[in-house]
Structure formats: structure tokens, C-alpha cells
Design an enzyme around this catalytic site. Structure first.
Site, PDB file in Angstrom:
ATOM      1  N   TYR A 279       0.828  -1.208   0.000  1.00 15.29           N
ATOM      2  CA  TYR A 279       0.000   0.000   0.000  1.00 15.29           C
ATOM      3  C   TYR A 279       0.860   1.255   0.000  1.00 15.29           C
ATOM      4  O   TYR A 279       2.069   1.195   0.205  1.00 15.29           O
ATOM      5  CB  TYR A 279      -0.964   0.001   1.196  1.00 15.29           C
TER       6      TYR A 279
ATOM      7  N   ARG B 211       8.085   4.294  -4.748  1.00 11.39           N
ATOM      8  CA  ARG B 211       8.117   3.316  -3.642  1.00 11.39           C
ATOM      9  C   ARG B 211       7.063   2.232  -3.843  1.00 11.39           C
ATOM     10  O   ARG B 211       7.305   1.058  -3.561  1.00 11.39           O
ATOM     11  CB  ARG B 211       7.886   4.050  -2.308  1.00 11.39           C
TER      12      ARG B 211
ATOM     13  N   ARG C 144      -8.394 -21.146  -0.836  1.00  7.80           N
ATOM     14  CA  ARG C 144      -7.278 -20.654  -0.024  1.00  7.80           C
ATOM     15  C   ARG C 144      -6.102 -21.592  -0.171  1.00  7.80           C
ATOM     16  O   ARG C 144      -6.198 -22.776   0.191  1.00  7.80           O
ATOM     17  CB  ARG C 144      -7.684 -20.571   1.452  1.00  7.80           C
TER      18      ARG C 144
ATOM     19  N   HIS D  18      -1.568 -21.455  -0.078  1.00 11.48           N
ATOM     20  CA  HIS D  18      -0.379 -20.604   0.060  1.00 11.48           C
ATOM     21  C   HIS D  18       0.277 -20.334  -1.288  1.00 11.48           C
ATOM     22  O   HIS D  18       0.822 -19.273  -1.523  1.00 11.48           O
ATOM     23  CB  HIS D  18       0.652 -21.272   0.980  1.00 11.48           C
TER      24      HIS D  18
ATOM     25  N   LYS E 113       6.425  -1.706   1.701  1.00 10.86           N
ATOM     26  CA  LYS E 113       5.261  -1.156   2.421  1.00 10.86           C
ATOM     27  C   LYS E 113       4.133  -2.183   2.346  1.00 10.86           C
ATOM     28  O   LYS E 113       3.190  -2.074   1.558  1.00 10.86           O
ATOM     29  CB  LYS E 113       4.865   0.212   1.832  1.00 10.86           C
TER      30      LYS E 113
ATOM     31  N   GLU F  65      12.587   3.061  13.591  1.00 13.28           N
ATOM     32  CA  GLU F  65      11.579   4.023  13.110  1.00 13.28           C
ATOM     33  C   GLU F  65      10.355   3.906  14.001  1.00 13.28           C
ATOM     34  O   GLU F  65      10.338   3.119  14.948  1.00 13.28           O
ATOM     35  CB  GLU F  65      11.224   3.746  11.642  1.00 13.28           C
TER      36      GLU F  65
END
Ligand code: PDD
Length: 283
Positions: free
Chosen positions: A32, A51, A97, A99, A146, A178
Site C-alpha cells: 500500500y 516506492r 485458499r 499458500h 510497504k 523508526e
């Protein structure tokens, strides 16, 4: 109701539906960005898109989109004010579902807006300093991506809230990295120091601008390891992010930093950032 963007459509949030097999939902297999807009104009868009592309490439998600056009249009539809755009790209949805990754999946692209303060419009004197707590960093080893896998960040933010703090700083092996949703900078004398980045820190767009402004204005800028003891002994401590701007930290855990007042270097940098942002509206 505000519009959101989902896979090519601008619709109300209550009409936006995503599959229960979406890998963003099942595995946080997604990335995101949060992009600030002031008076309807994006701030540092190029860095955010760069980014985003790096995060997508790191996960090998191929998503072709005119991102800027999407976020500009969404902001315009939602009143073109001071808004942050949340833009999320998941690997997509399969029919079960599992992996293992199906390389034919079509990414899910979602965006919504949130009102933000115009971080740099307040006078230097009216910006409130914040309290932070320091927590052990339980995140993975690729914090430069991110990713939506934010459980460790959310848990420390909750601890911060319970202790009356506005941010949690994360440390690994007595090295501060951070904040849960911000970058860290400290000041020693007239020198600005940022933690060493590599893969343990998100390359922040705001801290990048701080670095650039420091260099342009003859302020020494170094990247060094910051221990807890060094953090407490710093003359000033700041956090930076797209949604909060640059904030002075006045209290760390139970320790008041220095005199407990906002520092001169923070005042100077805040004004440099505010001038940079004003240029956006004059352009
Ligand atoms: N967070 N580090 C982390 C872990 C972050 O989540 C963020 C931003 C930053 C600062 O990056 P930037 O200056 O580009 O906003 C650093 C956003 C605002 C969020 O998650 O909402």
C-alpha cells in the site's frame, strides 16, 4: 458518502466488494501507499509511486495502472481538499485458499481517501509536541516493503495509546529504527541523524525531503546507529510521515527530553518544509 476506487470503478464504499479469497484478506499478500493531497494537489507523488513500484516488484506483483490518474480523480470526486489517499494493491483472488501463488491472478486495486490536517499550515508555535514509547520491533526483515502485514505495528500503537503516547518507536538489539507509522530523526548539536536504513526501515518520503532540505541548507546530515541511551541524550527527537508531517518528540517513555520544549532545529526544519509545501500551491 465518499467515493472509493475499486478495480476500475469509482463507487460508494458500501457498494465496494472484494472476494473472501482475495490474498490481501487471507495472507496480507499486498502492498500500500498513503499519499497526501493539500487543497486537492498531491505532495511528493513521484516518490510515492516509485516506492509503490519497488514494493510491487519485491513481491513480484505485476499491476499496470495509471496510479496518478486514479488518485487524482478520486480526490477530485471527494471534494479536492486536504486528504490522504490510501492505495492498496493485493495479488488478487483465486478460487480457494492456498499458500501457493497462481501467477495468472489479476491484482485487486483499492483506494479511498481520509481527511488530514494540512501538517504545515499551522504556525510553529501551535504545533504540539508528542510523547512516544519505545517497544521491541517484532516485524519481519523487509520493512523497506510497504506491506499490509501490520499486526506488530498495530499492537505497539495500542500500547502507545494506553500509555497516553502518540507513537511507538521500534528497536532491535538496542538500535532504534523508526516509528510504527513514521520515520525517526534525532538532532545532536547542529547535526541531524537518521538511523541506518537498509531493509529494516521504510524509506519515508517525508524524511527524504527533510534530508534534501538539510543538505540544501548546510545542515549536516548523517546516517548512524541510534541506541536507546543515545536517543534519550539527543538534543531533539522528531518523527516524520506523510499524514503527520514533522513532529517534535518531547517525552520518551517516562523521560522528558532536554528542557521539554520544541527545539530550534525542529522550528527551522518545519519552516523549510512549510515553504516547500507553499511552493506546491504557487506552481
Ligand atoms: N506510514 N515508516 C513506517 C513504518 C510508515 O508506516 C510510514 C508511513 C513512514 C513514513 O513514510 P512517509 O513519510 O512516506 O509517509 C515510515 C503511513 C503514513 C501509514 O501507514 O499510514
Amino acid at each position: 458518502m465518499d467515493k472509493v476506487y475499486l478495480n476500475g470503478e469509482y463507487i460508494s464504499a458500501d457498494q465496494a466488494k472484494v472476494s473472501v479469497f482475495d490474498r490481501g484478506f487471507l495472507f496480507a499478500d499486498s502492498v500500500y501507499e498513503v499519499i497526501p493531497y493539500y487543497h486537492g494537489k498531491s505532495f511528493q507523488m513521484d516518490l510515492h509511486l516509485q516506492r509503490l513500484q519497488q514494493s510491487l516488484s519485491a513481491l513480484n506483483i505485476i499491476a499496470e495502472h495509471d496510479w496518478e490518474q486514479v488518485t487524482d480523480q478520486l480526490v477530485a470526486l471527494n471534494g479536492a481538499g486536504n486528504l490522504s489517499v490510501y492505495l492498496q494493491v493485493t495479488r488478487g483472488a483465486g478460487d480457494k485458499r492456498t499458500h501457493s501463488i497462481d501467477t495468472d491472478m489479476r491484482p485487486t486495486v483499492f483506494a479511498c481517501t481520509n481527511p488530514i490536517e494540512n501538517s504545515y499550515s499551522a504556525s510553529v508555535d501551535s504545533v504540539a509536541g508528542i510523547k512516544v514509547i519505545v517497544c521491541e520491533d517484532l516485524r519481519w526483515h523487509r520493512c523497506d516493503i510497504k506491506s499490509n502485514s501490520l499486526l506488530p505495528n498495530i499492537l505497539v500503537m495500542e500500547q502507545a495509546r494506553l500509555q497516553g503516547a502518540q507513537e511507538a518507536l521500534l528497536q532491535r538489539n538496542d538500535t532504534l529504527l523508526e516509528g510504527a507509522s513514521s520515520n525517526l530523526l534525532i538532532v545532536e548539536g547542529a547535526t541531524l541523524i537518521a538511523p541506518i536504513s537498509e531493509h529494516a526501515i521504510l524509506a519515508g518520503t517525508t524524511s527524504n525531503l527533510v534530508r534534501q532540505l538539510a543538505v540544501e541548507n548546510g545542515i549536516q546530515y548523517l546516517q548512524q546507529s541510534i541506541s536507546y541511551r543515545r536517543l534519550l541524550a539527543a538534543d531533539e527527537v522528531w518523527i516524520s510521515s506523510s499524514t503527520r508531517g514533522l513532529l517534535p518528540v518531547l517525552k520518551i517513555d517516562q523521560h522528558v527530553l532536554g528542557s521539554g520544549a520544541k527545539g530550534v532545529m525542529w522550528r527551522r526544519m518545519y519552516q523549510l518544509l512549510a515553504a516547500q509545501q507553499r511552493m506546491l500551491f504557487e506552481s
